[in-house]
Design an enzyme around this catalytic site. Sequence first.
Site, PDB file in Angstrom:
ATOM      1  CG  ASN A 291      -1.946  -1.133   1.160  1.00 21.82           C
ATOM      2  OD1 ASN A 291      -1.986  -1.875   0.178  1.00 21.82           O
ATOM      3  ND2 ASN A 291      -2.731  -1.277   2.201  1.00 21.82           N
TER       4      ASN A 291
ATOM      5  CG  HIS B  61     -22.175  36.721 -28.667  1.00 23.08           C
ATOM      6  ND1 HIS B  61     -23.010  36.203 -27.696  1.00 23.08           N
ATOM      7  CD2 HIS B  61     -21.745  37.911 -28.177  1.00 23.08           C
ATOM      8  CE1 HIS B  61     -23.085  37.039 -26.673  1.00 23.08           C
ATOM      9  NE2 HIS B  61     -22.319  38.083 -26.933  1.00 23.08           N
TER      10      HIS B  61
ATOM     11  CB  SER C 233     -10.717  12.712 -47.393  1.00 25.46           C
ATOM     12  OG  SER C 233     -11.715  11.909 -47.993  1.00 25.46           O
TER      13      SER C 233
ATOM     14  CE  LYS D 192     -12.558  17.106 -46.130  1.00 31.98           C
ATOM     15  NZ  LYS D 192     -13.134  18.214 -45.387  1.00 31.98           N
TER      16      LYS D 192
ATOM     17  CG  ASN E 195      -9.642  16.675 -43.522  1.00 31.24           C
ATOM     18  OD1 ASN E 195     -10.237  17.622 -44.038  1.00 31.24           O
ATOM     19  ND2 ASN E 195      -9.844  15.424 -43.891  1.00 31.24           N
TER      20      ASN E 195
ATOM     21  CD  GLU F 237     -10.968  17.817 -37.152  1.00 29.45           C
ATOM     22  OE1 GLU F 237     -12.160  17.930 -37.444  1.00 29.45           O
ATOM     23  OE2 GLU F 237     -10.147  17.179 -37.837  1.00 29.45           O
TER      24      GLU F 237
ATOM     25  CE1 TYR G 263      -4.678  -0.311  -2.017  1.00 30.14           C
ATOM     26  CE2 TYR G 263      -5.747  -2.298  -1.201  1.00 30.14           C
ATOM     27  CZ  TYR G 263      -5.178  -1.583  -2.237  1.00 30.14           C
ATOM     28  OH  TYR G 263      -5.111  -2.136  -3.491  1.00 30.14           O
TER      29      TYR G 263
HETATM   30  N1  ARG Z   1      -2.021  -3.399  -7.105  1.00 26.88           N
HETATM   31  C1  ARG Z   1      -2.414  -2.883  -5.848  1.00 26.88           C
HETATM   32  C2  ARG Z   1      -2.964  -1.450  -6.021  1.00 26.88           C
HETATM   33  O1  ARG Z   1      -2.646  -0.817  -6.972  1.00 26.88           O
HETATM   34  C3  ARG Z   1      -1.259  -2.844  -4.941  1.00 26.88           C
HETATM   35  C4  ARG Z   1      -1.638  -2.773  -3.514  1.00 26.88           C
HETATM   36  C5  ARG Z   1      -2.205  -4.067  -3.080  1.00 26.88           C
HETATM   37  N2  ARG Z   1      -2.536  -4.015  -1.715  1.00 26.88           N
HETATM   38  C6  ARG Z   1      -3.391  -4.857  -1.138  1.00 26.88           C
HETATM   39  N3  ARG Z   1      -3.616  -4.695   0.102  1.00 26.88           N
HETATM   40  N4  ARG Z   1      -4.018  -5.788  -1.830  1.00 26.88           N
HETATM   41  O2  ARG Z   1      -3.721  -1.005  -5.210  1.00 26.88           O
END
Ligand code: ARG
Length: 435
Positions: free
Chosen positions: A110, A156, A278, A284, A286, A291, A318
């Site tokens: 995490n 406008h 085109s 054309k 373009n 775009e 998390y």
């Molecule tokens: N691939 C996971 C993500 O992007 C990584 C973290 C995973 N953590 C867990 N507690 N499963 O979140």
Amino acid sequence: MARLWDKGSALDVLTQRYCAGRDWEFDQELLPYDIRASIAHARGLGAVGVLRAKEVDRLVKELGRLEARWSAGRFRTRPEHEDGHTAIELALTKKLGDLGKKIHTGRSRNDQVIAALRLYAKDRLRVVSDAALDLAHAFVQLARRYEKLPMPGYTHTRRAMLSSAGLWAAAHAEALADDMGWLAVGYALADASPLGSAAGYGVPLPLPRPQISADAGFGRVQENVLAVQNARGHVEAGILAGLSMLMLTVNRLSTDIVWWSAEEFGFLRLPEEFTTGSSIMPQKKNPDVFELARGGYAVVSGCEQRVRNLLLGLPSGYNRDLQLTKEAFLQGMSHAHATLAVLSHVVPHLEFDEKRCRAACSADLFATDEALRRVSQGVPFRDAYRQVAEQAGAWKVPDLDTALRLRGHVGGPGNLGLGRLAGRLARIRREWAGR
Ligand code: ARG
């Protein structure tokens, strides 16, 4: 599939595949940042005696080798890896045996993923800001070249007052310069280290978070470990919001260019090499590039929305939903960059058709000038306004160059302050070089 959290029991294949999704693919781009953060983490573990100095050395060396292999295109995440974190730990373990299995002491995927994403963001924002500044510079150059070229100004989409090609070009340069502030905000958000927050609740180890942070290349530590986890996606949404603002500016200038290079206006010429053809209409040429650049806003802002929507209703800590923010973040970043890069390459080749611009400066653009002329003779403005409204055609097109010069107040078409604008862009570039 290799799993860091394998405890011996079987996992349903479909569940496993669905949960991993394409994350392993996206992590390919994040690997070098994950490696850099892993090096800092290993050194931090060494600093508090969790790893011996020798162990740190070997880990750092091997991580360095992985990074070199990545640069050479030879360190790849594969479908059998759940994610890039797994790929790194497995590679370390394959090479270093038990030592490789020690790298994850005191960290969680995490905080690992947040560290990689933020380091990636810092790197890419520097590249994006370079491209945005290049584009702004291209508009300043265009403004210099056509500083005194008169053309109609519109409100406008109807002719309104005298304007100049220089005013138009400098306006977009200034808007881009203003938008750079959003990128700086995004960069500051990304510049805080999540390392040490682990799963979101810290660890019972005296991790030297400030040292790890500086070592990994962050400007500061994001302290509250739960705030770190709650910021996953939030930081990305903030950065994408900044990019969306930039792309909104790009959207407008692209629209101008698409219309002004059309036969009906004919103010701008786009050299043929920047146009596309085109398959059925031989004549054309373009303006697809503009775009697509115009549509780029929808792509980037769509990425931003996806990230925001994913955060809605999530509890603290998390949650795996967060994994789904990654694709949108990477896509938004790279799409914004590609758009800015191609425009900064094409815009310098735009040419104004001076004849068409001047010829379009019809007498109606000067109705306000005429009213003001009467004001100078003592007529109250509202009366002069009514007289002019009733006497359309009673005045001629004045000398255009003189008329432009008369608009000489700060920022007017006769006083663009291009030197100041260029100076401002140079200052912003220096600020970015110092980040
Ligand atoms: N691939 C996971 C993500 O992007 C990584 C973290 C995973 N953590 C867990 N507690 N499963 O979140």
